[in-house]
Design an enzyme around this catalytic site. Structure first.
Site, PDB file in Angstrom:
ATOM      1  N   ASP A 219       0.640  -1.156  -0.077  1.00  0.00           N
ATOM      2  CA  ASP A 219       0.086  -0.180   0.013  1.00  0.00           C
ATOM      3  C   ASP A 219       0.699   1.318   0.027  1.00  0.00           C
ATOM      4  OD1 ASP A 219      -2.233   1.662   0.478  1.00  0.00           O
ATOM      5  OD2 ASP A 219      -3.464   0.053   0.919  1.00  0.00           O
ATOM      6  N   HIS A 242       2.391   1.881  -3.372  1.00  0.00           N
ATOM      7  CA  HIS A 242       0.957   3.097  -3.808  1.00  0.00           C
ATOM      8  C   HIS A 242       1.896   3.989  -3.955  1.00  0.00           C
ATOM      9  CE1 HIS A 242      -2.399   0.208  -2.986  1.00  0.00           C
ATOM     10  NE2 HIS A 242      -1.430  -0.797  -3.781  1.00  0.00           N
TER      11      HIS A 242
END
Ligand SMILES: *[C@@H]1O[C@H](CO)[C@@H](O)[C@H](O)[C@H]1NC(C)=O
Length: 398
Positions: A219, A242
């Site tokens: 993430d 991310h």
């Protein structure tokens, strides 16, 4: 004439003793306090009680966790301590794989209400593979109550250096209500497809620095929630992951402003995004200002530059109502490399409160795909442009 008086021997001894006390103080060894470090025995109790001895020392102290594998359940290193404290992990910690042992715990290893701490070394292995297959975050956005690997709650004037977090069950690290905390030489490692394993999340904290660190996770590498103020992120490599994000903001009432974020000299490799600011539509009023992204290298990054005020994963919002989080004083300067998707720059601001004072300066992001060259999209914003901007800024509307 120069005269020199000999310093009495007893004074020398006193000075020497005070130097020794100040630099070392009491050393509490977890193994001498009953920890086995054999990778099997649950050492939580032994380590926690060693911490309590060190923390209650009236002079500066050190808790030493010697080389070894320590199987531990949830542990809280609770202050306040009576004097500055050093925690040195020469050994590695392993989390339980049995989720029942972590029930109703929001953190596996928690440092709470500690001032003047130096934390160094050690691998914190969350053994998260079990958890990733058991949650359904991907579909719902709601994660079952899995613990964060390492939590810093109300930690002040402290340094964390050289620690590693591996395969956390949820976020690797969470920094909440901390002030003047520096994390350097941190290594974070989890597979790119592990769900909700944000690297370091910061919220309601000020004076936080993250430097010289390597983050590979599933993430955001670093995410900054509401109340993040005076945060510096420098010389960090991110990917897989991310990207580095501010937000998401505007989901809840009573959110505090985000102000003073500096991201510089970082490298992003094969990440979903580069630097991004995201706010929910239909939000309460909010403030997000003074964000500066400078000297960043992008290597095959999804959307290297992204402001998204329509952030609405899982269809959980009224996407028609505008976000009321006001974004202003944002600069993107010296951002170079390659985009892995056609939209290399997307600045989608709120139609209710357009972004103010956004600057693009010296941007070169290359994309060459079957669908043509890269583009840049803007809405509800008129960025100031300086230097070369490629792809040319704001030639499309999303
Ligand atoms: C911040 O913390 C460091 C220790 O990490 C300390 O040396 C310094 O004095 C603190 N700064 C302030 C302003 O308290």
């Amino acid at each position: 004439m120069i005269t020199s008086k000999p310093i009495p021997g007893i004074l020398c001894v006193l000075i020497w003793m005070s130097i020794i006390t100040r630099s070392q103080g009491a050393v509490i060894d977890a193994k001498q306090n009953g920890a086995k470090g054999d990778g099997v025995t649950d050492d939580s109790q032994a380590i926690t009680s060693a911490w309590q001895s060190a923390c209650s020392s009236p002079t500066p102290s050190k808790l030493l966790i010697p080389a070894g594998q320590y199987a531990v359940g949830p542990m809280t290193f609770l202050g306040p301590c009576k004097a500055p404290i050093t925690v040195q992990f020469d050994g590695n910690l392993k989390a339980p794989t049995d989720l029942n042992k972590l029930k109703s715990q929001d953190g596996w290893i928690v440092f709470q209400q500690v001032d003047a701490m130096t934390l160094s070394g050690g691998v914190f292995d969350g053994q998260g593979k079990v958890a990733w297959s058991q949650n359904n975050c991907a579909q719902t956005g709601k994660c079952s109550n899995l613990p964060i690997n390492i939590r810093f709650n109300k930690v002040t004037n402290s340094m964390v250096q050289g620690i590693s977090s591996v395969d956390s069950k949820l976020f690797h690290m969470n920094i909440l209500q901390c002030q003047n905390l520096t994390l350097s030489h941190i290594t974070i490692n989890a597979p790119g497809d592990s769900l909700n394993t944000d690297g370091i999340h910061i919220g309601r904290s000020s004076g936080i620095t993250i430097s010289d660190s390597d983050i590979k996770t599933g993430d955001d590498c670093v995410s900054m929630g509401d109340g993040s103020q005076q945060v510096t992120i420098e010389r960090v490599t991110c990917g897989p992951g991310h990207g580095i994000s501010v937000g998401s903001l505007g989901k809840y009432h009573d959110e505090q402003p985000v102000m003073g974020v500096f991201v510089r000299d970082c490298t992003f490799t094969n990440t979903m995004n580069g630097v991004r600011v995201k706010t929910w539509p239909a939000s309460p009023n909010g403030v997000c200002q003074d964000l500066h992204f400078e000297n960043l290298k992008m290597d095959n990054v999804g959307t290297p530059i992204l402001i998204d005020q329509q952030y609405c994963p899982y269809g959980q919002c009224q996407a028609q109502a505008p976000s009321k989080v006001k974004i202003s004083e944002v600069s993107f300067k010296g951002i170079h490399g390659t985009s892995s998707t056609k939209v290399a720059i997307k600045i989608a601001c709120s139609k209710g409160i357009p972004c103010q004072n956004v600057e693009l300066n010296d941007i070169n992001l290359q994309y060459h795909g079957p669908d043509g060259n890269g583009v840049s999209q803007c809405v509800n914003v008129l960025p100031t442009m300086n230097g070369q901007i490629f792809p040319p800024a704001c030639t499309e509307t999303p």
